[in-house]
Design an enzyme around this catalytic site. Structure first.
Site, PDB file in Angstrom:
ATOM      1  N   CYS A  65       0.876  -1.163   0.000  1.00 21.78           N
ATOM      2  CA  CYS A  65       0.000   0.000   0.000  1.00 21.78           C
ATOM      3  C   CYS A  65       0.916   1.217   0.000  1.00 21.78           C
ATOM      4  O   CYS A  65       2.114   1.073  -0.233  1.00 21.78           O
ATOM      5  CB  CYS A  65      -0.973  -0.016   1.180  1.00 21.78           C
ATOM      6  N   GLY A  68       2.733   0.767   3.567  1.00 16.35           N
ATOM      7  CA  GLY A  68       2.895  -0.594   4.057  1.00 16.35           C
ATOM      8  C   GLY A  68       2.342  -0.768   5.454  1.00 16.35           C
ATOM      9  O   GLY A  68       2.118  -1.886   5.919  1.00 16.35           O
ATOM     10  N   LYS A 135      10.246 -16.690  21.488  1.00 11.21           N
ATOM     11  CA  LYS A 135       9.545 -15.410  21.351  1.00 11.21           C
ATOM     12  C   LYS A 135       8.311 -15.549  20.461  1.00 11.21           C
ATOM     13  O   LYS A 135       7.241 -14.996  20.764  1.00 11.21           O
ATOM     14  CB  LYS A 135      10.498 -14.359  20.794  1.00 11.21           C
TER      15      LYS A 135
END
Length: 160
Positions: A65, A68, A135
């Site tokens: 886009c 982004g 994580k």
């Protein structure tokens, strides 16, 4: 690899460049739109690509886009999706190596076509090897807990 790609009207031209580049590199592309410079809302396209990734129709996705950012936010609302914004080679590589990002987002008003090709190449040529598994697992735990809570809340309200 089969790659899903999508954009809003702000990034149509860059999407076409990136799409052709991915095909030149020997990958298959599933184009989720947009297909012209006519106005379209980026969340609609982000949803299509996210569904394609989630359902296994494509292995990875690329969303474009203006900045982004909007595509990244929208894609990350889809359960199970990890989308990462990158405008340089290192960030694109780390999106995959450190975060197992299934979707990469790019801003067409931020980088040009030659840099975009290098960013996409870095992303597609990097493979998750469990580098930050602990994580990523925590991200998934948070998502599972809060998506479940919100889902339960909505269900209980609709039954009242």
């Amino acid at each position: 690899m089969k790659v899903g790609i999508g954009c809003d009207n702000n990034a149509f031209d860059l999407k076409e460049v990136v799409k052709n580049y991915i095909e030149e590199c020997g990958h298959e592309v599933e184009d989720y739109g947009c297909y012209s410079q006519d106005a379209i809302d980026y969340p609609d396209v982000a949803l299509k690509v996210s569904k394609g990734v989630s359902n296994g129709v494509v292995e990875r996705g690329i969303l474009l886009c203006g900045t982004g950012i909007g595509m990244c936010i929208a894609a990350n609302k889809f359960p199970g999706i990890r989308a990462a914004l990158a405008h340089d080679v290192y960030s694109a590589e780390r999106a995959q190596l450190s975060n197992d990002a299934q979707i990469l987002t790019i801003g067409s008003q931020i980088i040009g076509s030659e840099v975009a090709k290098k960013v996409v190449s870095s992303y597609l040529n990097s493979n998750w090897s469990g580098g930050s598994q602990r994580k990523v697992d925590k991200i998934v735990e948070i998502e599972n807990e809060y998506f479940t809570e919100v889902s339960k809340e909505l269900s209980s309200k609709s039954c009242s």
